[in-house]
Design a protein around this motif. Structure first.
Motif, PDB file in Angstrom:
ATOM      1  N   GLU A 165      -2.771  -6.955 -13.296  1.00  0.00           N
ATOM      2  CA  GLU A 165      -1.895  -5.850 -12.912  1.00  0.00           C
ATOM      3  C   GLU A 165      -1.979  -4.779 -13.988  1.00  0.00           C
ATOM      4  OE1 GLU A 165       2.019  -7.008 -11.569  1.00  0.00           O
ATOM      5  OE2 GLU A 165       1.311  -9.043 -11.227  1.00  0.00           O
ATOM      6  N   THR A 166      -1.743  -3.550 -13.595  1.00  0.00           N
ATOM      7  CA  THR A 166      -1.966  -2.434 -14.520  1.00  0.00           C
ATOM      8  C   THR A 166      -1.109  -2.536 -15.777  1.00  0.00           C
ATOM      9  OG1 THR A 166      -0.401  -1.154 -13.174  1.00  0.00           O
ATOM     10  CG2 THR A 166      -2.729  -0.812 -12.770  1.00  0.00           C
ATOM     11  N   TRP A 167       0.101  -3.124 -15.665  1.00  0.00           N
ATOM     12  CA  TRP A 167       0.951  -3.209 -16.858  1.00  0.00           C
ATOM     13  C   TRP A 167       0.393  -4.203 -17.868  1.00  0.00           C
ATOM     14  CZ3 TRP A 167       3.068  -7.944 -18.031  1.00  0.00           C
ATOM     15  CH2 TRP A 167       3.155  -8.886 -16.997  1.00  0.00           C
ATOM     16  N   ASN A 168      -0.565  -5.040 -17.446  1.00  0.00           N
ATOM     17  CA  ASN A 168      -1.173  -6.007 -18.356  1.00  0.00           C
ATOM     18  C   ASN A 168      -2.363  -5.439 -19.116  1.00  0.00           C
ATOM     19  OD1 ASN A 168       0.417  -8.290 -18.002  1.00  0.00           O
ATOM     20  ND2 ASN A 168      -0.645  -8.877 -16.129  1.00  0.00           N
ATOM     21  N   LEU A 169      -2.752  -4.218 -18.829  1.00  0.00           N
ATOM     22  CA  LEU A 169      -3.941  -3.639 -19.435  1.00  0.00           C
ATOM     23  C   LEU A 169      -3.620  -3.001 -20.777  1.00  0.00           C
ATOM     24  CD1 LEU A 169      -5.442  -1.866 -16.285  1.00  0.00           C
ATOM     25  CD2 LEU A 169      -5.943  -4.180 -17.122  1.00  0.00           C
ATOM     26  N   SER A 170      -4.599  -2.979 -21.665  1.00  0.00           N
ATOM     27  CA  SER A 170      -4.456  -2.259 -22.930  1.00  0.00           C
ATOM     28  C   SER A 170      -4.541  -0.760 -22.649  1.00  0.00           C
ATOM     29  CB  SER A 170      -5.565  -2.666 -23.903  1.00  0.00           C
ATOM     30  OG  SER A 170      -6.825  -2.209 -23.418  1.00  0.00           O
ATOM     31  N   ASN A 171      -4.220   0.058 -23.667  1.00  0.00           N
ATOM     32  CA  ASN A 171      -4.280   1.511 -23.474  1.00  0.00           C
ATOM     33  C   ASN A 171      -5.689   1.966 -23.103  1.00  0.00           C
ATOM     34  OD1 ASN A 171      -1.598   1.637 -24.082  1.00  0.00           O
ATOM     35  ND2 ASN A 171      -1.869   2.379 -26.172  1.00  0.00           N
ATOM     36  N   VAL A 177      -9.436   2.474 -16.175  1.00  0.00           N
ATOM     37  CA  VAL A 177      -9.200   2.089 -14.781  1.00  0.00           C
ATOM     38  C   VAL A 177      -8.703   3.263 -13.934  1.00  0.00           C
ATOM     39  CG1 VAL A 177      -6.742   1.380 -14.837  1.00  0.00           C
ATOM     40  CG2 VAL A 177      -8.375   0.118 -13.416  1.00  0.00           C
ATOM     41  N   VAL A 178      -8.149   4.299 -14.569  1.00  0.00           N
ATOM     42  CA  VAL A 178      -7.590   5.427 -13.808  1.00  0.00           C
ATOM     43  C   VAL A 178      -8.626   6.090 -12.907  1.00  0.00           C
ATOM     44  CG1 VAL A 178      -6.705   7.795 -14.027  1.00  0.00           C
ATOM     45  CG2 VAL A 178      -5.584   5.921 -15.242  1.00  0.00           C
ATOM     46  N   GLU A 195      -1.984   4.436   3.655  1.00  0.00           N
ATOM     47  CA  GLU A 195      -1.023   3.628   2.900  1.00  0.00           C
ATOM     48  C   GLU A 195      -1.712   2.935   1.726  1.00  0.00           C
ATOM     49  OE1 GLU A 195       2.528   0.363   3.663  1.00  0.00           O
ATOM     50  OE2 GLU A 195       1.544   1.345   5.346  1.00  0.00           O
ATOM     51  N   GLU A 196      -2.905   2.403   1.968  1.00  0.00           N
ATOM     52  CA  GLU A 196      -3.656   1.761   0.883  1.00  0.00           C
ATOM     53  C   GLU A 196      -4.061   2.796  -0.169  1.00  0.00           C
ATOM     54  OE1 GLU A 196      -6.661  -1.301   2.304  1.00  0.00           O
ATOM     55  OE2 GLU A 196      -6.050  -0.372   4.213  1.00  0.00           O
ATOM     56  N   ALA A 197      -4.447   3.976   0.279  1.00  0.00           N
ATOM     57  CA  ALA A 197      -4.823   5.039  -0.663  1.00  0.00           C
ATOM     58  C   ALA A 197      -3.644   5.422  -1.543  1.00  0.00           C
ATOM     59  CB  ALA A 197      -5.326   6.263   0.109  1.00  0.00           C
ATOM     60  N   SER A 198      -2.459   5.541  -0.932  1.00  0.00           N
ATOM     61  CA  SER A 198      -1.281   5.925  -1.709  1.00  0.00           C
ATOM     62  C   SER A 198      -0.961   4.883  -2.779  1.00  0.00           C
ATOM     63  CB  SER A 198      -0.073   6.144  -0.787  1.00  0.00           C
ATOM     64  OG  SER A 198       0.321   4.935  -0.175  1.00  0.00           O
ATOM     65  N   THR A 199      -1.207   3.600  -2.480  1.00  0.00           N
ATOM     66  CA  THR A 199      -0.971   2.538  -3.466  1.00  0.00           C
ATOM     67  C   THR A 199      -1.899   2.704  -4.664  1.00  0.00           C
ATOM     68  OG1 THR A 199      -0.230   0.991  -1.768  1.00  0.00           O
ATOM     69  CG2 THR A 199      -0.974   0.038  -3.850  1.00  0.00           C
ATOM     70  N   LYS A 200      -3.167   3.034  -4.413  1.00  0.00           N
ATOM     71  CA  LYS A 200      -4.120   3.243  -5.504  1.00  0.00           C
ATOM     72  C   LYS A 200      -3.706   4.421  -6.377  1.00  0.00           C
ATOM     73  CE  LYS A 200      -6.853  -0.105  -4.357  1.00  0.00           C
ATOM     74  NZ  LYS A 200      -6.938  -1.319  -5.208  1.00  0.00           N
ATOM     75  N   TYR A 201      -3.290   5.518  -5.727  1.00  0.00           N
ATOM     76  CA  TYR A 201      -2.841   6.675  -6.503  1.00  0.00           C
ATOM     77  C   TYR A 201      -1.616   6.326  -7.351  1.00  0.00           C
ATOM     78  CZ  TYR A 201      -5.853   9.498  -3.433  1.00  0.00           C
ATOM     79  OH  TYR A 201      -6.932  10.034  -2.757  1.00  0.00           O
ATOM     80  N   GLN A 202      -0.687   5.561  -6.769  1.00  0.00           N
ATOM     81  CA  GLN A 202       0.510   5.178  -7.504  1.00  0.00           C
ATOM     82  C   GLN A 202       0.175   4.327  -8.723  1.00  0.00           C
ATOM     83  OE1 GLN A 202       2.621   3.605  -3.945  1.00  0.00           O
ATOM     84  NE2 GLN A 202       4.394   4.708  -4.716  1.00  0.00           N
ATOM     85  N   GLU A 203      -0.759   3.395  -8.568  1.00  0.00           N
ATOM     86  CA  GLU A 203      -1.160   2.550  -9.703  1.00  0.00           C
ATOM     87  C   GLU A 203      -1.737   3.413 -10.828  1.00  0.00           C
ATOM     88  OE1 GLU A 203      -3.442  -1.048  -9.002  1.00  0.00           O
ATOM     89  OE2 GLU A 203      -2.800  -1.036  -6.914  1.00  0.00           O
TER      90      GLU A 203
END
Length: 348
Positions: A165-171, A177-178, A195-203
């Motif tokens: 998950e993105t919160w587990n990634l280092s800086n 990953v962005v 809907e799937e696209a919006s999830t990717k943008y949100q991450e």
């Protein structure tokens, strides 16, 4: 039951209750460890404080991620898969347990565990608030004491064996990953999977927001991240337009324009949302602003203005037919109002 084993760490005793399988796992940085735990006091009754099996959900931590209760990483890395062990931990290791326990309980209750936090470290937060909301945790906070942890190690996964998950990634990993998330969002948008696209943008936005908190506001690196965030938010808004979430689009675009009044695409996307909720004056004002800031968009702006006028005329005709129908002059309610054509500009 094996005799108590002293780990090579001060203030910890280990007793193996059930042997594990195979060799000691390779606990490399980034490994995800899944386990059940029970926390107990060291009183005669061995009073249970928390039990993940009663909650029905095992615990996960990421090795090397500075987990709140650092001693758990020490305990887990001494275990084999399927091993069950009891650990006695002295007060030097258990002082922040009430904070961790409060978060775990709030998550189990469906609450947001971050609501109460201020921008201080865990220990500072302990003294900032008079109560954690649970009587037994307040007692532990006021009088720290040794605790017993019974842990059952269920699984150890290398970083490549699970989707982090993105919160587990280092800086560094977040910055890397962005563009991947951004590109995947664009691909899904073009396929109509909004809907799937919006999830990717949100991450991607969450990654950048996290990085931005480490920068001084309005300085060069902060502004660079802000520009990337705004691009992603506007792409997200295009997904919302497709999903007919027009008022959320108005909220996001207006927020961008309050801080950055020169972003052309924000005016254009907001104009489209205004058109859908019949805000004629606001839609025209935003389109005029687009033309002022970017004269090269004259053709697109004139197309949107013609579409707006056409839809307004249809709406007026619907109202006339409806009035005649109510007065008994016959006729239906008129044709359904037109939708915006599918031609959203492609995401950036």
């Amino acid at each position: 039951m094996d005799a108590a084993l002293l780990l090579n760490v001060e203030g910890i005793k280990k007793t193996i209750l059930h042997g594990g399988l195979g060799e000691l796992p390779n606990f490399i940085t980034g490994s995800r460890v899944t386990f059940h735990f029970r926390t107990m006091k060291c009183d005669e009754e061995r009073t249970v404080i928390d039990d993940s099996k009663q909650v029905g959900q095992p615990m996960h931590i990421i090795i090397g991620n500075m987990f709140k209760l650092e001693v758990w990483e020490v305990l887990l890395t001494s275990m084999r898969v399927n091993e069950v062990a009891e650990f006695w931990c002295d007060t030097i290791h258990t002082g922040v347990y009430p904070i961790l326990s409060q978060s775990l309980r709030q998550i189990a209750e469906g609450k947001d565990p971050t609501k109460w936090h201020t921008h201080t470290c865990g220990l500072a937060n302990m003294f900032t608030y008079h109560t954690l909301g649970y009587e037994d945790l307040d007692e532990l906070q006021k009088e720290p004491q040794p605790l017993i942890f019974i842990i059952e190690l269920l699984q150890v996964e290398a970083p490549s064996e699970y989707q982090r998950e993105t919160w587990n990634l280092s800086n560094t990993e977040k910055m890397q990953v962005v563009p991947i998330l951004h590109g995947e969002g664009n691909r899904l948008f073009k396929l109509g999977r909004h809907e799937e696209a919006s999830t990717k943008y949100q991450e991607a936005i969450v990654c950048l927001r996290n990085l931005q908190t480490k920068e001084k506001p309005w300085e060069a690196q902060w502004l660079k991240l802000e520009k990337m965030i705004n691009t992603l938010i506007l792409n997200y808004c295009q997904c919302l337009l497709k999903r007919e979430e027009y008022y959320e689009v108005l909220e996001h675009t207006s927020d961008i324009l309050r801080h950055h009044p020169g972003i052309v695409k924000a005016y254009y996307v907001r104009a489209r949302a205004h058109m859908e909720v019949w805000n004629e004056a606001e839609a025209k004002a935003d389109l005029e602003k687009v033309l002022e800031l970017e004269p090269a968009m004259r053709k697109a702006v004139h197309r949107e203005l013609r579409l707006l006028e056409s839809r307004l005329e249809e709406k007026r005709e619907e109202e006339r037919l409806r009035c005649r129908s109510m007065l008994g002059s016959g006729g239906g309610a008129g044709p359904p109002r037109s939708r915006l054509p599918p031609g959203n500009p492609p995401p950036c």
